[in-house]
Design a protein around this motif. Sequence first.
Motif: not given
Length: 435
Positions: A316-327, A347-355, A369-377
């Motif tokens: 099983r392969k999953i992704t966890i998206a979180c804030g930078v501090i929690a990464a 896979q852990v992906i820290p999301i940079i808060n542009h908003f 918005g930040d979540l989709t923009e940084q994960l869409k590709n």
Amino acid sequence: MSVKVTGVEKRSCSHKAGIKAGDILISLNGHEITDVLDYMFYSAEEKIEIRYIHGKKEHKARVKKSEYDDLGMQFDSFLMDKKQSCCNKCIFCFIDQMPPNMRETLYFKDDDARLSFLQGNYVTLTNLNDNDIKRIIDMRLNINVSVHTTNPELRCKMMNNRFAGEKLRYLKMMADSGLMLNCQIVCCPNINDGDELKRTLNDLYELMPQIQSTAVVPVGVTKYRDGLYPMEIFNEQTAGAVIDLIDEFQQKSLEKYGTRMAFAADEFYITAKRPLPEADYYEDYPQYENGVGLCRSLIDEVKQALMTAEYNGKSRKITIACGVIAAPVQEEIASLIKNKLPKIEIQVIPIINHFFGETITVSGLITAGDLTEQLKNRELGEELLITSSMLKADEPIFLDDISLDEVEQTLNIKITPTANDGFKYLDAVLGNDNL
């Protein structure tokens, strides 16, 4: 003051007494009812005389109920009147740093002592008077207080309220009465840290053992601070200095009272690049909701859950998206799971808060918005996990008013919000919640 009854539960004491929706509740056992605290406090007795208005006439009803029965009256709102808003303009207030055109409720500044007792909110005491404090003491309401500093002049400056300093005397009044208090300090670099933080902790120590716990949390700074007080954020060195100061204070408190009393939020440890304390450091996690021990609790619960995990053995392969501090914490948890269950790829992906700005690093303030923009590709695997704190408490909507369904459609992946519970977290990672 009287309160309008909007409904009456069937077969309740009030229903049997003939009280109906539209009646006006005046008093219980001679005590005037103005809000939910009066109603709860004075309806706790076994025998109650209810004074109310039906039509244009005043009536009396005498009821007898068991200890755990409710009178059964319903009201227009939970509090029976409006929430009390904050009268300060704190230099660190997060709401003042919000971007425009968000939903109206996000701009409301709550400072209601009733909600402090009922729901655990923190209040500054600045909109209370001596009669309010007397009522809190008489009703034995243990509340949570945003102290920030015990320096009266500095408190006035930090809250932009000339009365903020003198309201500190309410802390002593409540402590002297035997009430138990939880406190909070929003710590701002070069303002109320260092010697000022030491003073505040020592002043609270003088109120022991009535101070149950104190959370020291770092100020949050967004990019929307034009015209506001210049504010720095903590770095590795300054965050470490706060931890060291609190550690020193804790030794004194432990020796005399058997409790550390003051705790640094998890963000301080991650920012300072220091290991999180072990579970016993946090005692009974009294400041969990303030982000104190949240990470340690999750790590330890995942470890426990792994010991009895139900796993079908499939890859099983999953992704966890979180804030930078929690990464870093999420990476540690991913390693724990991978070592125990090698077919699980995380896979852990820290999301940079542009908003809000890159200085905001917590997971709970990530927008759709930040979540989709940084994960869409990105290749995300079978499922995307996010923390449930990204969403409204009562519906799956992000801070920017985009729904969870919309984000799922945009990213073309199932998204599962997870609570800060290690057992539920692991179930989500393993896909057990889909079985």
